[in-house]
Design a protein around this motif. Structure first.
Motif, PDB file in Angstrom:
ATOM      1  N   ALA A  54      32.701  47.796  42.723  1.00 47.47           N
ATOM      2  CA  ALA A  54      33.186  47.032  41.581  1.00 47.47           C
ATOM      3  C   ALA A  54      32.061  46.170  41.007  1.00 47.47           C
ATOM      4  O   ALA A  54      31.411  45.423  41.746  1.00 47.47           O
ATOM      5  CB  ALA A  54      34.365  46.157  42.000  1.00 47.47           C
ATOM      6  N   PRO A  55      31.812  46.254  39.717  1.00 47.90           N
ATOM      7  CA  PRO A  55      30.724  45.485  39.106  1.00 47.90           C
ATOM      8  C   PRO A  55      31.121  44.042  38.851  1.00 47.90           C
ATOM      9  O   PRO A  55      32.305  43.716  38.689  1.00 47.90           O
ATOM     10  CB  PRO A  55      30.496  46.219  37.783  1.00 47.90           C
ATOM     11  CG  PRO A  55      31.844  46.787  37.432  1.00 47.90           C
ATOM     12  CD  PRO A  55      32.478  47.148  38.755  1.00 47.90           C
ATOM     13  N   ALA A  56      30.137  43.176  38.783  1.00 46.17           N
ATOM     14  CA  ALA A  56      30.382  41.759  38.509  1.00 46.17           C
ATOM     15  C   ALA A  56      29.892  41.341  37.134  1.00 46.17           C
ATOM     16  O   ALA A  56      30.328  40.319  36.608  1.00 46.17           O
ATOM     17  CB  ALA A  56      29.713  40.893  39.572  1.00 46.17           C
ATOM     18  N   THR A  57      28.986  42.116  36.546  1.00 43.55           N
ATOM     19  CA  THR A  57      28.434  41.778  35.240  1.00 43.55           C
ATOM     20  C   THR A  57      28.637  42.948  34.280  1.00 43.55           C
ATOM     21  O   THR A  57      28.885  44.078  34.706  1.00 43.55           O
ATOM     22  CB  THR A  57      26.935  41.469  35.318  1.00 43.55           C
ATOM     23  OG1 THR A  57      26.217  42.686  35.613  1.00 43.55           O
ATOM     24  CG2 THR A  57      26.645  40.432  36.406  1.00 43.55           C
ATOM     25  N   LEU A  58      28.491  42.669  32.997  1.00 43.13           N
ATOM     26  CA  LEU A  58      28.659  43.727  32.000  1.00 43.13           C
ATOM     27  C   LEU A  58      27.567  44.786  32.134  1.00 43.13           C
ATOM     28  O   LEU A  58      27.826  45.980  31.949  1.00 43.13           O
ATOM     29  CB  LEU A  58      28.659  43.128  30.590  1.00 43.13           C
ATOM     30  CG  LEU A  58      29.347  43.969  29.509  1.00 43.13           C
ATOM     31  CD1 LEU A  58      30.817  44.185  29.841  1.00 43.13           C
ATOM     32  CD2 LEU A  58      29.213  43.295  28.150  1.00 43.13           C
ATOM     33  N   ASP A  59      26.359  44.373  32.474  1.00 47.17           N
ATOM     34  CA  ASP A  59      25.287  45.340  32.708  1.00 47.17           C
ATOM     35  C   ASP A  59      25.627  46.238  33.894  1.00 47.17           C
ATOM     36  O   ASP A  59      25.389  47.455  33.863  1.00 47.17           O
ATOM     37  CB  ASP A  59      23.958  44.619  32.962  1.00 47.17           C
ATOM     38  CG  ASP A  59      23.364  44.024  31.691  1.00 47.17           C
ATOM     39  OD1 ASP A  59      23.784  44.440  30.586  1.00 47.17           O
ATOM     40  OD2 ASP A  59      22.505  43.127  31.803  1.00 47.17           O
ATOM     41  N   GLU A  60      26.190  45.646  34.948  1.00 51.24           N
ATOM     42  CA  GLU A  60      26.589  46.450  36.102  1.00 51.24           C
ATOM     43  C   GLU A  60      27.728  47.403  35.738  1.00 51.24           C
ATOM     44  O   GLU A  60      27.780  48.527  36.245  1.00 51.24           O
ATOM     45  CB  GLU A  60      27.015  45.539  37.251  1.00 51.24           C
ATOM     46  CG  GLU A  60      25.860  44.772  37.885  1.00 51.24           C
ATOM     47  CD  GLU A  60      26.339  43.809  38.959  1.00 51.24           C
ATOM     48  OE1 GLU A  60      27.554  43.809  39.270  1.00 51.24           O
ATOM     49  OE2 GLU A  60      25.512  43.048  39.489  1.00 51.24           O
ATOM     50  N   LEU A  61      28.633  46.972  34.860  1.00 55.54           N
ATOM     51  CA  LEU A  61      29.706  47.861  34.417  1.00 55.54           C
ATOM     52  C   LEU A  61      29.138  49.090  33.727  1.00 55.54           C
ATOM     53  O   LEU A  61      29.591  50.217  33.966  1.00 55.54           O
ATOM     54  CB  LEU A  61      30.654  47.127  33.478  1.00 55.54           C
ATOM     55  CG  LEU A  61      31.781  47.973  32.863  1.00 55.54           C
ATOM     56  CD1 LEU A  61      32.726  48.500  33.944  1.00 55.54           C
ATOM     57  CD2 LEU A  61      32.556  47.166  31.825  1.00 55.54           C
ATOM     58  N   SER A  62      28.142  48.904  32.888  1.00 55.36           N
ATOM     59  CA  SER A  62      27.509  50.040  32.223  1.00 55.36           C
ATOM     60  C   SER A  62      26.824  50.953  33.235  1.00 55.36           C
ATOM     61  O   SER A  62      26.910  52.184  33.133  1.00 55.36           O
ATOM     62  CB  SER A  62      26.495  49.542  31.185  1.00 55.36           C
ATOM     63  OG  SER A  62      27.166  48.897  30.112  1.00 55.36           O
ATOM     64  N   ALA A  63      26.150  50.364  34.231  1.00 57.89           N
ATOM     65  CA  ALA A  63      25.465  51.170  35.245  1.00 57.89           C
ATOM     66  C   ALA A  63      26.475  51.959  36.076  1.00 57.89           C
ATOM     67  O   ALA A  63      26.268  53.153  36.363  1.00 57.89           O
ATOM     68  CB  ALA A  63      24.611  50.270  36.137  1.00 57.89           C
ATOM     69  N   VAL A  64      27.572  51.313  36.484  1.00 54.21           N
ATOM     70  CA  VAL A  64      28.625  52.006  37.234  1.00 54.21           C
ATOM     71  C   VAL A  64      29.222  53.117  36.400  1.00 54.21           C
ATOM     72  O   VAL A  64      29.472  54.237  36.890  1.00 54.21           O
ATOM     73  CB  VAL A  64      29.704  50.994  37.678  1.00 54.21           C
ATOM     74  CG1 VAL A  64      30.974  51.718  38.125  1.00 54.21           C
ATOM     75  CG2 VAL A  64      29.187  50.107  38.797  1.00 54.21           C
ATOM     76  N   SER A  65      29.451  52.850  35.120  1.00 51.70           N
ATOM     77  CA  SER A  65      30.029  53.862  34.230  1.00 51.70           C
ATOM     78  C   SER A  65      29.111  55.076  34.117  1.00 51.70           C
ATOM     79  O   SER A  65      29.582  56.219  34.152  1.00 51.70           O
ATOM     80  CB  SER A  65      30.282  53.254  32.850  1.00 51.70           C
ATOM     81  OG  SER A  65      31.212  52.194  32.920  1.00 51.70           O
TER      82      SER A  65
END
Length: 430
Positions: free
Chosen positions: A162-173
């Motif tokens: 689970a990502p904690a930042t918006l940048d991490e959300l993009s990387a996970v996606s």
């Protein structure tokens, strides 16, 4: 401190429901009737009617529930114009509550209601229910709209967390897409999830003060912070493979369909953004268990923005000052009333003295806790705006964000200018 606060309020409520004179059953309001209107249907209606029955058993009053569905405001406006408003309405938009208060249709609460509200609710939720310094609304049901849901098996297969930042959300996606799974289902056919996307990005990016000013239209929608938030949204929506079916497919996807796309028997993507109420829809499908196969994380932060939550809720609002009406509002402000509905699921309370054990699962307790403990808490911006701009089918904000979803490579400054044109007109006539 919490126990003392709950004990005082509980004593006050007990005296109120007993008629302050030890009246025996069938209660101090035997033979009196009340009508309550809300948006709720189906399971929500049935659960709320259990609360109303409990009030009736304690007081002798008979309470009739009327569902206005998505047309609650139309129903209320017609009834008020005709001189026959319901005794109580559960109003989901603070702007609507404020309008009824300003025109004298809604009544400020009496002290017998204000006391338990002060005891059990945070100052922020008291402000949400107030107009011109007076309390009008008791927030019985709330929503945490800063939650992203995901399938644990899809994350495990892609080796992501689970990502904690918006940048991490993009990387996970991107990792999910590389593993063969579309990252996110977006229910673009229903405009309101898109407004929630904007509100979360904007609160995290611009902060609470500018969020408040934008909600009041004290800054224009062409402000650089709005353009920056729209750019972040468009960048995510336009990324190849991030949205199931691409932007075009998202525009054909309803909210109900989106839950099945992620948590149904044949899932087609890994994540879904929407509020805590997604958990109820997941449970209906009966495939993934909330808290196990179906998990969630908080809306990711932006540039170290930290803990911020977008909330919504339904405020019990009185249209007369009858003692039985105020008794019902006082009851709805009690932990006892909240516990009845919490136990049935699909419900969050912001009553600080509700025992977390009342919730049926740990996932819902965690989401409720995040709502109660958020360092920054703001109400859904579209619910604060004039209805023609912020809420309802065909509202400008809904429609313009759907257009942006259809073409996410559009210059965000152009989208912002269109939003400002619509907002200027809506706020002028509000």
């Amino acid at each position: 401190m919490t126990r003392r606060r709950g004990g005082i309020a509980g004593l006050c409520l007990a005296l109120l429901l007993a008629g302050c004179g030890g009246a025996a059953a069938p209660g101090p309001y035997a033979g009196q009737t009340l009508e309550v209107a809300a948006t709720w249907t189906d399971a929500e209606q049935a659960n709320f009617e259990q609360v109303l029955r409990a009030f009736g058993r304690q007081t002798g009053a008979r309470v009739r529930y009327v569902s206005g569905g998505s047309d609650l405001e139309v129903l209320l406006s017609a009834r008020i114009a005709g001189g026959t408003p319901p005794d109580v309405a559960m109003i989901p938009q603070p702007g609507v509550l404020a309008r009824y208060a300003a025109t004298g249709a809604a009544m400020p609460v009496t002290e017998i209601v204000a006391q338990p509200v002060r005891a059990h609710f945070s100052p922020q939720w008291q402000r949400f229910g107030s107009f011109d310094g007076q309390l009008y609304g008791v927030y019985f049901k709330a929503a945490n709209k800063s939650v992203i849901w995901y399938r644990a098996d899809a994350f495990a297969a892609a080796g992501v967390h689970a990502p904690a930042t918006l940048d991490e959300l993009s990387a996970v996606s991107q990792t999910l897409v590389d593993s063969g799974t579309p990252a996110m289902t977006v229910p673009g056919a229903d405009g309101w999830p898109l407004t929630d996307w904007f509100e979360n990005v904007y609160l995290q990016l611009a902060g609470a003060e500018r969020y408040d000013r934008l909600a009041a239209h004290q800054i224009p929608w062409t402000d650089p912070t709005v353009v920056a938030a729209l750019r972040l949204m468009g960048r995510y929506w336009a990324a190849p493979g991030f949205l199931r079916g691409g932007p075009g497919g998202a525009l054909q996807t309803t909210f109900t369909r989106s839950v099945a796309d992620v948590f149904g028997p044949r899932p087609t993507s890994a994540m879904l953004y929407e509020g805590d109420f997604v958990g109820t829809e997941i449970a209906k499908l009966g495939v993934y268990r909330v808290g196990d196969g179906a998990r969630n994380f908080r809306w990711p932060s932006v540039d170290g923005s930290g803990d911020a939550v977008v909330a919504a809720g339904d405020a019990a609002t009185a249209f007369n000052t009858r003692p039985v009406t105020m008794a019902l509002l006082a009851y709805l402000a009690s932990p006892e009333a909240a516990a009845i509905m919490a136990a049935r699921g699909g419900f969050l309370s912001v009553n600080r003295d509700l025992d977390p054990a009342a919730y049926p699962d740990a996932a819902r307790r965690d989401i409720a806790g995040a709502l109660a403990r958020a360092r920054t808490l703001r109400f859904d911006l579209s619910d604060l705006a004039p209805r023609s701009f912020g809420g309802g089918n065909g509202a400008s904000m809904w429609r313009l964000l759907q257009e942006y979803l259809a073409a996410p490579d559009t210059d965000p400054a152009v989208v912002a200018a269109r939003l400002e044109d619509a907002a200027e007109q809506a706020y002028r006539v509000a």
